[in-house]
Design a protein around this motif. Sequence first.
Motif, PDB file in Angstrom:
ATOM      1  N   PHE A  10       5.399   9.636  -6.277  1.00 19.81           N
ATOM      2  CA  PHE A  10       5.322  10.517  -7.447  1.00 19.81           C
ATOM      3  C   PHE A  10       4.125  10.105  -8.285  1.00 19.81           C
ATOM      4  O   PHE A  10       3.827   8.914  -8.422  1.00 19.81           O
ATOM      5  N   THR A  11       3.449  11.072  -8.882  1.00 20.58           N
ATOM      6  CA  THR A  11       2.384  10.730  -9.824  1.00 20.58           C
ATOM      7  C   THR A  11       2.957  10.534 -11.224  1.00 20.58           C
ATOM      8  O   THR A  11       2.331   9.897 -12.066  1.00 20.58           O
ATOM      9  N   GLN A  12       4.149  11.095 -11.457  1.00 21.53           N
ATOM     10  CA  GLN A  12       4.812  10.940 -12.742  1.00 21.53           C
ATOM     11  C   GLN A  12       6.086  10.110 -12.559  1.00 21.53           C
ATOM     12  O   GLN A  12       6.006   8.925 -12.322  1.00 21.53           O
ATOM     13  N   LEU A  44      10.916  16.024   3.380  1.00 20.42           N
ATOM     14  CA  LEU A  44       9.497  16.294   3.634  1.00 20.42           C
ATOM     15  C   LEU A  44       8.693  15.963   2.390  1.00 20.42           C
ATOM     16  O   LEU A  44       9.118  16.260   1.276  1.00 20.42           O
ATOM     17  N   GLN A  45       7.535  15.355   2.605  1.00 19.42           N
ATOM     18  CA  GLN A  45       6.577  15.147   1.523  1.00 19.42           C
ATOM     19  C   GLN A  45       5.228  15.704   1.966  1.00 19.42           C
ATOM     20  O   GLN A  45       4.747  15.403   3.056  1.00 19.42           O
ATOM     21  N   ILE A  46       4.650  16.550   1.120  1.00 20.12           N
ATOM     22  CA  ILE A  46       3.307  17.086   1.350  1.00 20.12           C
ATOM     23  C   ILE A  46       2.431  16.600   0.205  1.00 20.12           C
ATOM     24  O   ILE A  46       2.688  16.920  -0.956  1.00 20.12           O
ATOM     25  N   ASP A  47       1.410  15.845   0.530  1.00 17.92           N
ATOM     26  CA  ASP A  47       0.571  15.212  -0.481  1.00 17.92           C
ATOM     27  C   ASP A  47      -0.724  16.016  -0.666  1.00 17.92           C
ATOM     28  O   ASP A  47      -1.082  16.857   0.172  1.00 17.92           O
ATOM     29  N   THR A  48      -1.413  15.756  -1.750  1.00 18.30           N
ATOM     30  CA  THR A  48      -2.769  16.281  -1.889  1.00 18.30           C
ATOM     31  C   THR A  48      -3.624  15.729  -0.749  1.00 18.30           C
ATOM     32  O   THR A  48      -3.528  14.553  -0.397  1.00 18.30           O
ATOM     33  N   ASP A  49      -4.439  16.594  -0.152  1.00 17.66           N
ATOM     34  CA  ASP A  49      -5.172  16.228   1.055  1.00 17.66           C
ATOM     35  C   ASP A  49      -6.498  16.989   1.046  1.00 17.66           C
ATOM     36  O   ASP A  49      -6.557  18.161   1.407  1.00 17.66           O
ATOM     37  N   ILE A  73      -5.543  20.833   0.567  1.00 19.60           N
ATOM     38  CA  ILE A  73      -4.224  20.872  -0.058  1.00 19.60           C
ATOM     39  C   ILE A  73      -4.321  20.198  -1.425  1.00 19.60           C
ATOM     40  O   ILE A  73      -4.740  19.044  -1.516  1.00 19.60           O
ATOM     41  N   MET A  74      -3.934  20.913  -2.465  1.00 20.54           N
ATOM     42  CA  MET A  74      -4.048  20.371  -3.821  1.00 20.54           C
ATOM     43  C   MET A  74      -2.862  20.831  -4.662  1.00 20.54           C
ATOM     44  O   MET A  74      -2.648  22.024  -4.862  1.00 20.54           O
ATOM     45  N   TRP A  75      -2.079  19.862  -5.132  1.00 19.20           N
ATOM     46  CA  TRP A  75      -0.959  20.143  -6.036  1.00 19.20           C
ATOM     47  C   TRP A  75      -1.432  19.920  -7.472  1.00 19.20           C
ATOM     48  O   TRP A  75      -1.506  18.775  -7.931  1.00 19.20           O
ATOM     49  N   GLY A  76      -1.780  21.000  -8.166  1.00 20.21           N
ATOM     50  CA  GLY A  76      -2.236  20.849  -9.543  1.00 20.21           C
ATOM     51  C   GLY A  76      -3.438  19.932  -9.597  1.00 20.21           C
ATOM     52  O   GLY A  76      -4.451  20.145  -8.940  1.00 20.21           O
ATOM     53  N   ASP A  77      -3.335  18.858 -10.369  1.00 23.97           N
ATOM     54  CA  ASP A  77      -4.391  17.857 -10.487  1.00 23.97           C
ATOM     55  C   ASP A  77      -4.037  16.663  -9.595  1.00 23.97           C
ATOM     56  O   ASP A  77      -3.476  15.674 -10.049  1.00 23.97           O
ATOM     57  N   GLY A 117      -1.715  16.148  -7.214  1.00 18.83           N
ATOM     58  CA  GLY A 117      -0.303  15.789  -7.216  1.00 18.83           C
ATOM     59  C   GLY A 117       0.304  15.696  -5.831  1.00 18.83           C
ATOM     60  O   GLY A 117      -0.396  15.553  -4.817  1.00 18.83           O
ATOM     61  N   VAL A 118       1.637  15.803  -5.774  1.00 24.47           N
ATOM     62  CA  VAL A 118       2.379  15.654  -4.527  1.00 24.47           C
ATOM     63  C   VAL A 118       3.664  16.469  -4.614  1.00 24.47           C
ATOM     64  O   VAL A 118       4.240  16.622  -5.694  1.00 24.47           O
ATOM     65  N   GLY A 119       4.106  17.028  -3.477  1.00 18.69           N
ATOM     66  CA  GLY A 119       5.351  17.780  -3.421  1.00 18.69           C
ATOM     67  C   GLY A 119       6.364  17.099  -2.527  1.00 18.69           C
ATOM     68  O   GLY A 119       6.001  16.499  -1.506  1.00 18.69           O
ATOM     69  N   ASN A 120       7.647  17.163  -2.902  1.00 20.38           N
ATOM     70  CA  ASN A 120       8.710  16.508  -2.138  1.00 20.38           C
ATOM     71  C   ASN A 120       9.929  17.419  -2.017  1.00 20.38           C
ATOM     72  O   ASN A 120      10.241  18.188  -2.926  1.00 20.38           O
ATOM     73  N   PHE A 121      10.635  17.284  -0.895  1.00 21.01           N
ATOM     74  CA  PHE A 121      11.924  17.933  -0.688  1.00 21.01           C
ATOM     75  C   PHE A 121      12.937  16.851  -0.310  1.00 21.01           C
ATOM     76  O   PHE A 121      12.677  16.041   0.591  1.00 21.01           O
ATOM     77  N   PHE A 122      14.094  16.857  -0.991  1.00 22.83           N
ATOM     78  CA  PHE A 122      15.128  15.844  -0.762  1.00 22.83           C
ATOM     79  C   PHE A 122      16.447  16.502  -0.375  1.00 22.83           C
ATOM     80  O   PHE A 122      16.724  17.645  -0.753  1.00 22.83           O
ATOM     81  N   ILE A 123      17.281  15.742   0.350  1.00 24.82           N
ATOM     82  CA  ILE A 123      18.583  16.242   0.768  1.00 24.82           C
ATOM     83  C   ILE A 123      19.596  15.105   0.731  1.00 24.82           C
ATOM     84  O   ILE A 123      19.223  13.920   0.844  1.00 24.82           O
TER      85      ILE A 123
END
Length: 270
Positions: free
Chosen positions: A207-209, A228-233, A238-242, A244-250
Amino acid sequence: MRNKPQIFLPKQLIKYNDIIQKSVVPYIRINGEMRKTGVYESKFGGTPYFPKDMEYPIDYNNKPMKLMAQLNFAEIPHLDPYPEKGILQFFVTAYDDLMGLDFDRKVDGDTYKVIYHEEILPEEMLVNEFPEVDEQHEDFCFPFESEVGLTFEIGYEALGIADFRANEQLKDVDLDEIVDEDGTEMWDIFAEEISNEGHKIGGYAFFTQTDPREYSSNGVKDYNILLLQIDTDDDNDIMWGDSGVGNFFICEEDLKNLDFSKVLYNWDCH
């Protein structure tokens, strides 16, 4: 019984070797390459595998969602308790400047949808024309536009300081300790050396935050499996905002039961 794998640690972390190595777990490292993919392939973006007899996912505005990721587990090294076969898909609304994020942390909302296809059908039973997602629309907002083909390999990583479980598991690590003559603190060494960044299935999230499971009060602490985690690349646009990074949890029990109806989605940036 094979010995548990260990990760390399820099000299500044050696004194905490036992604590760190105890947290090491396997995960699936995801590598991406911008290219055209087949309908059955694992990918970020692109055209989804989708049976004709299923209703295509739509968002709260009755607009078609966009495929964010597709994982074909026949192409992925097996890792318990993840499936050994089938295709898992992550659809997210494309007409939302929050890219589907729900600050109430609802796990069954209408800004994203996770679909699992346990049995794979032949191409003649699949949709070949999909509802158009207007990428030129002023409200279109997505972390990437290109199609990215994926490959996978097993890796091992330790718990970083961003995960909500770090408070308990790293309680005996003095993160305020000065470790270098230049005044570098243990916290900074941990953040750099054990970051949990990158595209991945399983392991620990980055997490960046702040980890939303740490402060949310609606039971999301039970979502302890990183689906799944998709990071800025930069290499794959691939760019999440500034940055960032996206995650999915279960929840672990839901994953074991192949029940993907309740998945926690989060993304943050600097």
